[in-house]
Write a protein that holds these residues in place. Structure first.
Motif, PDB file in Angstrom:
ATOM      1  N   THR A   1      30.769  27.809 -12.963  1.00 30.83           N
ATOM      2  CA  THR A   1      31.297  26.338 -12.883  1.00 30.83           C
ATOM      3  C   THR A   1      32.418  26.506 -11.791  1.00 30.83           C
ATOM      4  O   THR A   1      33.347  27.384 -11.785  1.00 30.83           O
TER       5      THR A   1
ATOM      6  N   SER B   1      36.592  26.986 -11.847  1.00 31.69           N
ATOM      7  CA  SER B   1      36.853  27.696 -12.954  1.00 31.69           C
ATOM      8  C   SER B   1      37.361  29.374 -12.933  1.00 31.69           C
ATOM      9  O   SER B   1      36.961  29.625 -12.097  1.00 31.69           O
TER      10      SER B   1
ATOM     11  N   GLN C   1      34.054  27.981 -24.189  1.00 30.36           N
ATOM     12  CA  GLN C   1      34.449  27.324 -22.870  1.00 30.36           C
ATOM     13  C   GLN C   1      34.402  28.050 -21.775  1.00 30.36           C
ATOM     14  O   GLN C   1      33.551  27.974 -20.456  1.00 30.36           O
TER      15      GLN C   1
ATOM     16  N   SER D   1      36.813  32.129 -25.150  1.00 28.60           N
ATOM     17  CA  SER D   1      36.655  31.073 -25.778  1.00 28.60           C
ATOM     18  C   SER D   1      35.218  30.528 -25.518  1.00 28.60           C
ATOM     19  O   SER D   1      34.628  31.104 -24.433  1.00 28.60           O
TER      20      SER D   1
END
Length: 111
Positions: free
Chosen positions: A17, A20, A8, A6
């Motif tokens: 991040t 994550s 994201q 994705s």
């Protein structure tokens, strides 16, 4: 072998991040042509389930609408239910060997 991710997950990977766990989905896809899709698909389903019993297996049969089908294009996909990330990269050569083993079984069925 199809890897999907994705936007994201890609952003989390690029931006590193915190917290994550980016990864991608893995699909193994096999395709062939046959004149007997009903019989062949049952045989292929059995081979796929024998080799990947815990994964979702989907088969698609394609032909051109409006033409009498001489043969059908069939694809069988194995969808893995977990994300693949850098930690599983060492598993890829083993997975490729296993795919070749299954491909050989499928080839022998269609001779």
């Amino acid at each position: 072998m199809v890897l999907r991710s994705s936007l994201q997950a890609i952003a989390a990977e690029i931006l590193e991040t915190p917290g994550s766990h980016p990864g991608c989905g893995l699909e193994l896809r096999f395709a062939w042509a046959t004149k007997e899709p009903e019989r062949r698909c049952h045989d292929v389903q059995a081979v796929m389930q024998e080799n990947w019993p815990d994964q979702r297996i989907v088969q698609h049969i394609h032909y051109l609408f409006g033409e009498a089908p001489v043969s059908f294009n069939v694809s069988a996909s194995v969808y893995f239910d977990r994300q693949v990330n850098e930690e599983q990269m060492q598993d890829i050569p083993v997975l490729c060997d296993h795919m070749l083993h299954v491909l050989n079984k499928l080839f022998m069925m269609h001779e």
